[in-house]
Enzyme design. Structure first.
Site, PDB file in Angstrom:
ATOM      1  CG  HIS A 306      -2.071   0.930   1.117  1.00 46.81           C
ATOM      2  ND1 HIS A 306      -2.000   2.273   1.332  1.00 46.81           N
ATOM      3  CD2 HIS A 306      -3.350   0.683   0.760  1.00 46.81           C
ATOM      4  CE1 HIS A 306      -3.180   2.830   1.128  1.00 46.81           C
ATOM      5  NE2 HIS A 306      -4.021   1.890   0.773  1.00 46.81           N
ATOM      6  CG  ASP A 363      -8.350  -4.278  -2.970  1.00 45.64           C
ATOM      7  OD1 ASP A 363      -7.580  -3.314  -3.045  1.00 45.64           O
ATOM      8  OD2 ASP A 363      -9.578  -4.196  -3.159  1.00 45.64           O
TER       9      ASP A 363
END
Ligand code: SDX
Length: 428
Positions: A306, A363
């Site tokens: 991320h 996700d």
């Protein structure tokens, strides 16, 4: 926010004092908004990893500590005590609603669920297997044609109407695009049902059998949407702000956000995670092979890493628990969950991932919830967009209401040819 100290910049022997900004969570920023006019230089920050684009009071993310708060409320508390509709109201209107306010908004959502019947031709125009994200962005943008009164939002009531229309119709459009892709008749929304129940009804009811979603399924979908509702200046939110900064209308701005979300590095990652897990399940390669391939840079471990989180994404923790509970309650034994947990366990002990601070993100587990709800993989980014709709709206509105907003127009460092004269064809 307050401006207190300054930072000194020395270029070619010239000294410049830059204001230092400090946010309410003590983040520090150098204000370079006058740098070019003062020093004739610009900053350079491809991907904007070091660039603050605006002030915002909507979400706060601390990537080092794995913190996410919506309007100051920790995501863990909202996940435990709130609902998607209530959290959407918090993000969009700024405060947790009273019971009356929440019920009034729920009624507005029910009343706004229908699409203009002429819009059905839009769905007819797409090939049966047209990707639902293409349909969603097209139909959302076309809503502006059916609600011209909301192309210019000037009053509180107009904004409320636009919020209810977008939040409710994104759900209807998503369900309709699925039904068209399956060659099934459209099931119209039922305003007596809650947000998630109505969606699952439109998705799975058939003329001869009403679909009655289980409380567990409704709760899992509600939590999925809630944790996707906003995430400060991510790629799609920044796209909505970029488009909105030219005073483009709200429908066009969120339609652009949908397109940005579609990319596999962003909202398309949830589908990519499931495809990766399926490859492992089909025996194309083992979990250990997968990790080795990632370390050789043959591909990325989708659902990991991320730009901001260099610790666990708090949403991944919530969704991992939700996926496990949902599969247990529905008595589904999904091998992909076992594979995902094995991947996580190995990756979190491996130097390659630890040194790059790569952890599961929102996700990594979200697709397992959608699979358990029988939502097809190509609809996964659409589900992300449904969840993110309130966040996009909140950011567009925050910028729209900010007096000092200027059109977004970044500069560049030019590396092309220097001046040269035109060469006539006969001399080429
Ligand atoms: C979302 O911004 C948001 O808030 C987004 C989001 C939201 O709610 O809106 O949180 C939603 O988009 C989550 C992210 C979903 N995407 C994925 O899961 C795709 C896989 N992840 C990555 O591609 C990547 O981690 C990004 C895109 C998420 C972040 O990319 P960055 O910040 O540009 O990081 P990078 O590419 O500079 O990587 C730094 C290093 C590199 O290695 P080195 O060059 O240092 O050797 O880490 C490596 C990368 O190769 N790396 C990965 C990796 N992610 C980064 N290596 C393997 N697998 C990965 N997933």
């Amino acid at each position: 926010m307050h401006k207190s100290e300054t930072a000194t910049l020395i270029i070619d022997g010239q000294t410049y004092e830059l204001p230092v900004l400090r946010g309410t969570e003590d983040e520090v920023a150098l204000d370079v908004s006058n740098l070019r006019s003062q020093a004739g230089v610009i900053t350079f920050d491809p991907g904007y990893a070091n660039t603050g684009a605006c002030y915002s009071a909507i979400s706060f993310v601390d990537g080092e500590k794995g913190i996410l708060r919506y309007r100051g409320y920790p995501i863990e508390q909202l996940a435990k005590f709130s609902s998607f509709v209530e959290t959407a109201m918090l993000l969009v209107f700024g405060e947790l609603p009273s019971r009356e306010e929440r019920e009034a908004f729920r009624t507005m959502l029910g009343d706004q669920a229908l699409l203009h019947e002429d819009l059905m031709h839009h769905f007819e125009g797409f090939p049966p297997h047209g990707h639902p994200m293409a349909i969603l962005s097209a139909v959302i943008n076309s809503l502006g044609a059916y609600h011209p009164d909301l192309l210019q939002i000037e009053t509180v009531e107009e904004f409320r109407q636009a919020v209810a229309k977008l939040m409710s119709k994104v759900r209807t459009i998503a369900a309709f695009s699925y039904r068209k892709s399956m060659g099934r008749p459209i099931i119209y929304p039922d305003p007596s049902r809650s947000y998630c129940e109505n969606f699952l009804h439109m998705m799975f009811t058939v003329p001869y059998k009403e679909h009655v979603p289980s409380p567990e399924a409704q709760k899992a979908l509600d939590l999925f949407l809630l944790v996707h509702a906003d995430h400060e200046q991510n790629c799609s939110c920044s796209t909505v702000r970029m488009v909105g900064s030219s005073e483009a209308n709200l429908f066009a701005s969120v339609s652009a956000g949908i397109c940005a979300l579609w990319g596999r590095l962003h909202g398309g990652a949830n589908s990519a995670v499931v495809h990766m897990l399926q490859h492992i399940r089909e025996g194309d390669f083992t979990v250990k092979d997968c990790i080795e391939k990632v370390k050789k840079k043959e591909f990325r471990l989708m659902g990991f890493g991320h730009r901001v989180y260099k610790n666990f994404d708090p949403r991944a923790k919530v969704l991992k628990e939700c996926a496990t509970e949902l599969l247990n309650s529905l008595r589904i034994n999904d091998r992909l969950l076992d594979i995902a947990q094995e991947l996580e366990e190995i990756a979190l002990k491996d130097e390659f991932f630890l040194s790059r601070r790569l952890y599961p993100n929102v996700d990594f587990y979200s697709g397992l919830i959608l699979r358990a709800l029988n939502i097809p993989v190509n609809m996964f980014p659409v589900m992300f967009a449904m969840g993110r709709m309130p966040g996009w709206i909140a950011h567009w509105h925050e910028q729209h209401m900010e007096e000092s907003t200027r059109i977004h127009r970044p500069r560049q460092v030019y590396v092309g040819p220097n001046i040269r004269d035109y060469v006539l064809m006969k001399d080429r």
